[in-house]
Enzyme design. Structure first.
Site, PDB file in Angstrom:
ATOM      1  CE  LYS A  83      39.033  35.253  45.256  1.00  0.00           C
ATOM      2  NZ  LYS A  83      37.993  36.145  43.945  1.00  0.00           N
TER       3      LYS A  83
HETATM    4  O1  G3P Z   1      36.391  38.801  43.147  1.00  0.00           O
HETATM    5  C1  G3P Z   1      35.520  38.953  44.160  1.00  0.00           C
HETATM    6  C2  G3P Z   1      34.221  39.272  44.190  1.00  0.00           C
HETATM    7  O2  G3P Z   1      34.606  41.124  44.529  1.00  0.00           O
HETATM    8  C3  G3P Z   1      33.379  39.786  42.842  1.00  0.00           C
HETATM    9  O3  G3P Z   1      32.499  40.977  42.588  1.00  0.00           O
HETATM   10  O4  G3P Z   1      31.944  42.941  41.837  1.00  0.00           O
HETATM   11  O5  G3P Z   1      31.527  40.277  41.128  1.00  0.00           O
HETATM   12  O6  G3P Z   1      30.639  40.257  42.970  1.00  0.00           O
HETATM   13  P1  G3P Z   1      31.237  41.010  41.998  1.00  0.00           P
END
Ligand code: G3P
Length: 213
Positions: A83
């Site tokens: 990533k």
């Molecule tokens: O892992 C990336 C993403 O899915 C993070 O989500 O909920 O922290 O905005 P969030």
């Protein structure tokens, strides 16, 4: 459509894998920090629990540093996908890593043009964060729709991972948009099982069966 689990929690991954519903895992530094412990060994454990790709994020912000970290992480397992944040340095690292056969998932995508640049640089995956856009009053699903539409039109091979999913309706919406993958927190995956009519229906079937007996 594939479903990934967005977590670094081994119990959650084990449970979702046992249900037979997940095709891979994504992590990020926040999720890994929440669990603690040694990052490389956690990644190795995750790779044993799931068959598909496992995204692991670099922490360096310069191209050289990202490439060095990416090589270390990629050596853990052929399942590892690196990533890389959506920056100019990040995209340069993506292009160099692609030459070496290392797959990257460009993360923190919030606009169509970022998605386009990441695909042009050779990202195997891109991760638009729809929930965080919704939080700001923007339309995260629309972004996923736009990216899917254009990538399909030009036959791009980059896979779209709808990330930052907040609720089951997001899953339906990104599936309709044509996202290749949705990466879900465990809490959203659990909610996807549930429907009150299923519970009531099962209760009634069992009660009727008991009456007959
Ligand atoms: O892992 C990336 C993403 O899915 C993070 O989500 O909920 O922290 O905005 P969030």
């Amino acid at each position: 459509m594939k479903l990934f689990l967005d977590t670094a929690n081994l119990q959650e991954i084990q449970q979702a894998a046992a249900w037979g519903v997940i095709d891979g895992v994504t992590t990020n530094p926040t999720l890994v920090a929440k669990e603690g412990g040694d990052f490389p060994s956690r990644l190795a454990q995750i790779c044993e629990l799931v068959k598909g790709p496992v995204s692991a994020e670099v922490l360096a912000t310069d191209t050289k540093g990202m490439i060095a970290e990416a090589k270390e992480l990629a050596a853990i397992s052929p399942q590892i996908v690196i990533k890389i944040p959506m920056t100019a340095d990040g995209l340069q690292a993506v292009a160099a890593l692609k030459e070496e056969g290392i797959r990257c998932n460009v993360t923190l995508i919030f606009s169509f043009n970022q998605a386009l640049l990441a695909a042009k640089a050779g990202a195997a995956y891109i991760s638009p964060f729809l929930g965080r856009l919704d939080d700001l009053g923007h339309d995260g699903v629309q972004l996923v729709q736009d990216i899917c539409h254009v990538f399909q039109h030009y036959n791009f091979t980059t896979k779209i991972i709808a990330a930052s999913i907040r609720h089951p309706l997001h899953v339906l919406q990104v599936a309709q948009a044509g996202a290749h993958i949705a990466t879900l927190p465990f809490s959203v995956l659990e909610k996807m099982f549930k429907h009150p009519l299923t519970d009531q229906g099962l209760e009634r079937f069992l009660a009727d069966w008991q009456k007959m007996k």
